[in-house]
Design a protein around this motif. Sequence first.
Motif, PDB file in Angstrom:
ATOM      1  N   UNK B 125       1.299  -1.517   0.059  1.00  0.00           N
ATOM      2  CA  UNK B 125      -0.540  -0.079   0.052  1.00  0.00           C
ATOM      3  C   UNK B 125       0.762   1.712  -0.545  1.00  0.00           C
ATOM      4  N   UNK B 126       1.894   1.331   0.788  1.00  0.00           N
ATOM      5  CA  UNK B 126       2.920   2.653   0.915  1.00  0.00           C
ATOM      6  C   UNK B 126       3.182   2.984  -0.885  1.00  0.00           C
ATOM      7  N   UNK B 127       3.558   1.367  -1.462  1.00  0.00           N
ATOM      8  CA  UNK B 127       4.466   1.858  -3.330  1.00  0.00           C
ATOM      9  C   UNK B 127       3.436   2.459  -3.357  1.00  0.00           C
ATOM     10  N   UNK B 128       2.082   1.449  -3.252  1.00  0.00           N
ATOM     11  CA  UNK B 128       1.015   1.963  -4.544  1.00  0.00           C
ATOM     12  C   UNK B 128       0.969   3.763  -4.128  1.00  0.00           C
ATOM     13  N   UNK B 129       0.566   4.265  -2.515  1.00  0.00           N
ATOM     14  CA  UNK B 129       0.765   5.643  -2.401  1.00  0.00           C
ATOM     15  C   UNK B 129       1.693   6.240  -2.838  1.00  0.00           C
ATOM     16  N   UNK B 130       2.974   6.303  -2.923  1.00  0.00           N
ATOM     17  CA  UNK B 130       3.510   6.973  -2.947  1.00  0.00           C
ATOM     18  C   UNK B 130       3.532   6.790  -4.968  1.00  0.00           C
ATOM     19  N   UNK B 131       3.160   5.675  -5.568  1.00  0.00           N
ATOM     20  CA  UNK B 131       3.251   6.437  -7.403  1.00  0.00           C
ATOM     21  C   UNK B 131       1.624   6.961  -7.399  1.00  0.00           C
ATOM     22  N   UNK B 132       0.837   7.100  -6.445  1.00  0.00           N
ATOM     23  CA  UNK B 132      -0.401   7.346  -6.893  1.00  0.00           C
ATOM     24  C   UNK B 132      -0.267   9.072  -6.833  1.00  0.00           C
ATOM     25  N   UNK B 133       1.087   9.999  -5.781  1.00  0.00           N
ATOM     26  CA  UNK B 133       0.901  10.363  -4.902  1.00  0.00           C
ATOM     27  C   UNK B 133       2.124  11.538  -6.124  1.00  0.00           C
ATOM     28  N   UNK B 134       2.587  10.588  -6.724  1.00  0.00           N
ATOM     29  CA  UNK B 134       3.687  11.031  -7.716  1.00  0.00           C
ATOM     30  C   UNK B 134       2.878  11.614  -8.839  1.00  0.00           C
ATOM     31  N   UNK B 135       1.974  10.264  -8.830  1.00  0.00           N
ATOM     32  CA  UNK B 135       1.860  10.593 -10.675  1.00  0.00           C
ATOM     33  C   UNK B 135       0.551  11.897 -10.210  1.00  0.00           C
TER      34      UNK B 135
END
Lengths: 338, 334
Positions: B125-135
């Motif tokens: 979930x942390x990696x997915x959150x980072x990806x979503x926030x970066x995009x």
Amino acid sequence: MWAYIVRRCAVGLALLLALTLVTFALFFASPVDPARFACGKNCSEQQRDQARKALGYDKPVYEQWGNFVKGVVVGRDFPADPELRAAAPEVVTHCEAPCLGYSHLNARTVNELVKDAAPVSISLAVVALVMWLIGGVLFGILAAVTKGSFMDRGIVGLTLVAYAFPTFFIAVFFLKYLAVKWQVMPYPAYTSIEEGGIAAWMLNLLMPSFTLALVFMAGYVRMTRAFVLESMTEDYIRTARAKGLQGRKVLFKHGLRAALTPLVTMVGLDFAALLAGAIITESVFAYPGLGLLTVQASAAYDLPTIIGVVILAGSFVILANIIVDISYAFIDPRVRLG
Amino acid sequence: MTTGTELESHFIATDLGPEAPEDRKVASKSPTQLALARFRKDKLSMVSFVIVVFYFLAALAAPFLVQAGVLNPFTTHDELLDANTLPLGGFGGISWDHPLGVEPGVGRDVLSRVWYGITFSLAISLSATLLAVIIGVVAGIVSGASGGWIDAIIGRIIDLTLAFPQTLMLLALSSVALAFITEVLGVPAGDPARALYVIVVLGLFGWTGVARIVRGQVLSLREREFVHAAQLLGASKMRLYFREILPNLWAPILVTFTLIMPAFVSAEAALAYLGVSIHPPTPTLGNILRDSLSYAQNDFVYFFSPAFLIAVIVVSFNLLGDGVRDALDPKGHQ
């Protein structure tokens, strides 16, 4: 106003077209041969070719997309290949507009599959909507008027906890404990109104709808609470109080009215998304709605059904967006039609 | 909230400004310090913060504890199960060696499994959150700062992304995308490919909220003097976007981050239920809960443990997000 409505609908239509295009691109850009799944495991090379032709998978993706869009507008016949249709006219299935495709695995059009499953999903969505709206708005108001008290914290906290537990945990808990172990509720199984009347329909929907409503309740409680608190600080509320209006009247006639308008957006979009099926709730309770249909379709890689439901679901959301925007322009005179 | 005194001292300090005599030290607090002070006063947020930190420490420690043999999520204990493969003893076979009992069926230690499961759940979930926030941040900055047709296109892409039924897409795309990930990208099949899939798809469908919030902030930021100044000095677009505007956005980014994260913890669990996420024996909170469903009636401890751990982290993260928002924005949300 009319120009705004027309423009909004045109944008919606363009979005819908883009949605179908992206869906096709996503599903066909893969190295997986959809025909491999369409005719089952023990499938000879020849049978596979036939399935590929029957479904139109031998054509380039843009042509398949064109056929799909044409099918939605005017309907189409399956098998997709004209030679196959000419060779065996007795197996030709006509799929009327708006045609969502033909499921080779089920040997039925996607429209028929959707028509069977939709009443279940709609029933579930409607009953859940009523539950979470009544619960969410009432508890939200209650929390707002008792702001900072034990009651306020209890309501906001409990709904948040109910939201935090995974839906399938709550669903299985209700099933295995309320229905099986303690037997305080009947084991729910979908009964249509024609089969068992309104009472049986409702009774069977209570448990799955409540499970679903719990997911949304927390958000609506918090939103209602925040909107009521915000609108109660407006100047016209103070005016209403100053002229000696009863507290209850101020709240319900003046405060609530302004607070509830933003909820319209949320309700419209959440409800539209639910219409396409509550995947988890339907699979736990084994309710044969659109959610369960898609779970089964993706397990079997029934591509036409998946694409049909994805596009149906997307069009619900796009339509709901248009309706919400237009109704907003009617409800709230401050909205600029830019 | 009683922030009046702090705010006053802040204003007094800035009012005195350059004329302030050097020897009279007026403690001037930066907005960040003020926000931190507000946050520390909020008990509920502090408690949630401590719980979240505790979860992350536990997640970081788990792999080492497994290596050291303290946690044992893979060893089976047939001798602790009865003829129906249910744990011997009450409450799911709780004992000194197995504080949460053993798993029905094969008898692995439940505590080890849920503890190690936290590691994988949070990592995903942390990696997915980072990806979503970066995009979302990149799309929001570009959209808000450039305006015009780029803004319009990004807006339409957001509408389109929101039109897709999320859970359905995650489920339906999995077989197609897994084949793509393993065959084209060469990621090893199995858990690595599945984890990558969940991260990428959650990220790709989850960035829209961030983009909208960031765009709104950028719309007001781009009219500020420092942005005009940078433009006049001939700063490139990249510099303007990411060196001038981005540092001013950390507050909304932090808030959205803490609110997306719990949603993705829940999403991972839901996907595990649908069989899309990492598969056992590698534990995630979601797939442990999924396995426990068939023992829901007979082994409540096993059924409840993973669900409870998910609920606690989701509640804590949500409260933390609210607390961070209130601390950073004292005007709204009383």
